[in-house]
Design a protein around this motif. Structure first.
Motif, mmCIF file in Angstrom:
data_model
loop_
_atom_site.group_PDB
_atom_site.id
_atom_site.type_symbol
_atom_site.label_atom_id
_atom_site.label_comp_id
_atom_site.label_asym_id
_atom_site.label_seq_id
_atom_site.Cartn_x
_atom_site.Cartn_y
_atom_site.Cartn_z
ATOM 1 N N LEU A 1 32.116 57.754 44.885
ATOM 2 C CA LEU A 1 31.751 58.663 45.972
ATOM 3 C C LEU A 1 33.004 59.306 46.561
ATOM 4 N N ILE A 2 32.880 60.578 46.923
ATOM 5 C CA ILE A 2 34.019 61.325 47.470
ATOM 6 C C ILE A 2 33.802 61.527 48.965
ATOM 7 N N GLN A 3 34.780 61.064 49.749
ATOM 8 C CA GLN A 3 34.690 61.207 51.195
ATOM 9 C C GLN A 3 35.663 62.259 51.694
ATOM 10 N N ARG A 4 35.243 62.979 52.739
ATOM 11 C CA ARG A 4 36.135 63.930 53.390
ATOM 12 C C ARG A 4 36.991 63.183 54.401
ATOM 13 N N ASP A 5 37.918 63.894 54.991
ATOM 14 C CA ASP A 5 38.860 63.265 55.919
ATOM 15 C C ASP A 5 38.169 62.663 57.135
ATOM 16 N N TYR A 6 37.077 63.290 57.559
ATOM 17 C CA TYR A 6 36.425 62.833 58.782
ATOM 18 C C TYR A 6 35.233 61.923 58.490
ATOM 19 N N GLN A 7 35.401 61.063 57.490
ATOM 20 C CA GLN A 7 34.443 59.997 57.195
ATOM 21 C C GLN A 7 33.043 60.499 56.858
ATOM 22 N N LYS A 8 33.003 61.657 56.235
ATOM 23 C CA LYS A 8 31.729 62.167 55.739
ATOM 24 C C LYS A 8 31.852 62.394 54.246
#
Length: 513
Positions: free
Chosen positions: A60-67
């Motif tokens: 899974l790929i997460q963005r910087d702001y935990q999304k």
């Protein structure tokens, strides 16, 4: 004797079998070691499902702001894969999933996303939960989600994190033997985890989609209103036609027509992002267009007749589009500007109706357009070369046409079109006025030299349109050249003074031919 017999057997074995072979035979005949609980679990489909979920979770790929990144294809694919393995775990671990009967109430647009009999954990639902937008802007109107939906979305995101954590922790516990390991306990824990996750997922999906459908229904209300008005108009049209009555005199029909024009204006204001989105194009434009088609012939003004016909035709096309929508209202994107077919229709509708507003409802402009278009059309009938230029929209016509109206002004036959677009021609203190007066004197002198009616006019007209002429004397050529230069100078000033309005005027006069 018996001892001797066994000794002989032992001798036979020792003679026929090597030491290593005898060891192997003893190993093969030894009873197998019983498998541990963990080893048994690793041979099961439950372990296989757990391992696949663990591996897909790690991708899974997460963005910087935990999304989670669900905007690009790679992130979308990895999340779909993990949700698929979660569904598979629910099957393998025999999870008692919540009934999906509520999906029967979904609209066709949403039903098509789901497969009957499947859990269908969609990335779109997860993305909506993690974004947690408290409201949506649809057709320039703000629609807010309820607090229940927003809370359910937060709980779903938390549950999604928890599922991942438990899967990671559980899988790591299977990497080595432990006296505390219990496969039955592990299965029970995962089953409970997935059941709780499914409950939370369903709770959000059910209410989120329900509120989305309510928003969409509200956003489509103008389309639905237009459909209903069109149906009522059709009913009256059929009934009155059978009675042999004229719809022009039917008060109820005229009222429905006015209401439909108002609804179209509302739709245009929110959907026509490629045009101006005007909301002031009312039924008076349509009624005037209908009146023009009854009283104005094409010989009087083809452009005005074409404009009136175009206004009526675009109104009819809109009604036909509403009938297509009636067959499947869900084909209409609630964000009306996303319906390209509708937008294209509205762009043309607004273009023609705006001309109607400017030139059919204003008596002065209407008279000017009638004359102006008549001048252009009669010139085209007289000269095939000019006709071809008009049909091809040759750039030369935009130089020649203003010259023609200046020529008409010299004859006082332009219905003050020149004074409207170039008021300085009536200002005695302006240089343009003085230039025009000099031109008028020269033109009158040219006219006095010709005994034949309108010969003087036709010569100048042909030259302005680039029509080949006979040879003139040097004196006549000089005289004509001076007149031509002054006409062209004034025609340029005519176009410059109010360029936007002039361009609109000439467009109305030639663009409907």
């Amino acid at each position: 004797m018996l001892n001797q017999h066994f000794c002989e057997i032992d001798d036979d074995i020792s003679d026929a079998t090597s030491f290593e072979e005898s060891i192997q035979k003893r190993c093969m005949t030894a009873p197998p070691r019983p498998l541990t609980d963990l080893e048994e679990f690793k041979r099961s489909e439950e372990y296989e499902a757990l391992e696949k979920a663990y591996r897909s979770q790690s991708q899974l790929i997460q963005r910087d702001y935990q999304k989670y990144d669900l905007d690009n294809p790679e992130g979308q694919h990895s999340c779909k894969k993990f949700l698929y393995h979660l569904e598979n775990m629910c099957k393998v671990y025999k999870v008692s999933a919540v009934s999906r009967e509520y999906r029967d109430t979904f609209s066709k647009a949403y039903k098509i996303l789901y497969t009957d009999g499947e859990l269908c954990y969609l990335t779109e639902i997860l993305d909506s939960a993690q974004e947690g937008f408290p409201y949506l802007w649809v057709n320039s109107e703000k629609y807010s989600f309820s607090a229940d939906v927003l809370d359910a979305g937060m709980r779903l995101v938390e549950a999604f994190y928890k599922v991942q954590h438990v899967i990671r922790y559980t899988y790591s516990g299977t990497l080595q033997e432990s006296p505390d390991f219990s496969s039955s306990k592990l299965k029970d824990e995962i089953q409970l985890l997935l059941e709780n996750f499914d409950i939370i997922w369903v709770n959000f999906e059910k209410y989120y989609v329900k509120e989305l459908m309510q928003i969409e229904a509200e956003a489509r209300r103008f389309i639905l209103k237009a459909i209903e008005l069109d149906k009522e108009m059709i009913s009256i049209e059929v009934r009155e036609k059978l009675k042999g009555r004229i719809l022009v005199t039917c008060e109820n029909y005229l009222q429905l027509k006015a209401e439909l024009c108002k609804v179209i204006a509302q739709i245009n204001s929110v959907a026509n992002v490629e045009g101006k989105g005007r909301d002031d194009l009312g039924v008076k434009i349509l009624l005037e267009a209908e009146g023009i088609t009854r009283r104005v012939t094409r010989e009087q003004s083809q452009a005005v007749r074409n404009l009136a016909d175009s206004i009526k035709m675009n109104f009819q096309r809109f009604r036909e589009q509403m009938r297509r929508y009636e067959g499947n209202i869900e084909m209409v994107d609630p964000q009306l500007k996303n319906n390209q077919e509708l937008v294209d229709l509205l762009v043309e509708y607004e273009t023609q109706w705006e001309k109607g507003l400017n030139y059919l409802l204003d008596p002065k402009r209407y008279t000017q357009l009638m004359l102006f278009s008549h001048i252009i059309e009669t010139s085209a009938e007289k000269y095939s070369q000019f006709q071809e230029q008009l049909e091809c929209r040759d750039s030369d016509i935009f130089v020649a046409i203003p010259c023609l109206i200046i020529l008409k002004h010299l004859e006082d036959e332009d219905r003050n079109i020149c004074l409207y677009f170039l008021p300085m021609l009536n200002d005695t203190s302006s240089k343009l006025y003085q230039s025009f007066m000099i031109l008028k004197q020269e033109f009158q002198g040219w006219r006095r030299q010709h005994s034949k009616s309108y010969e003087y006019y036709n010569i100048i007209e042909k030259l302005l349109l680039g029509i080949p002429q006979q040879q003139f004397s040097e004196e006549e050529s000089n005289q004509i050249e001076k007149i031509m230069q002054k006409i062209k100078f004034l025609s340029i000033e005519l176009q410059r003074h109010n360029a936007i309005e002039w361009n609109s005027f000439i467009d109305a006069a030639i663009n409907n031919n």
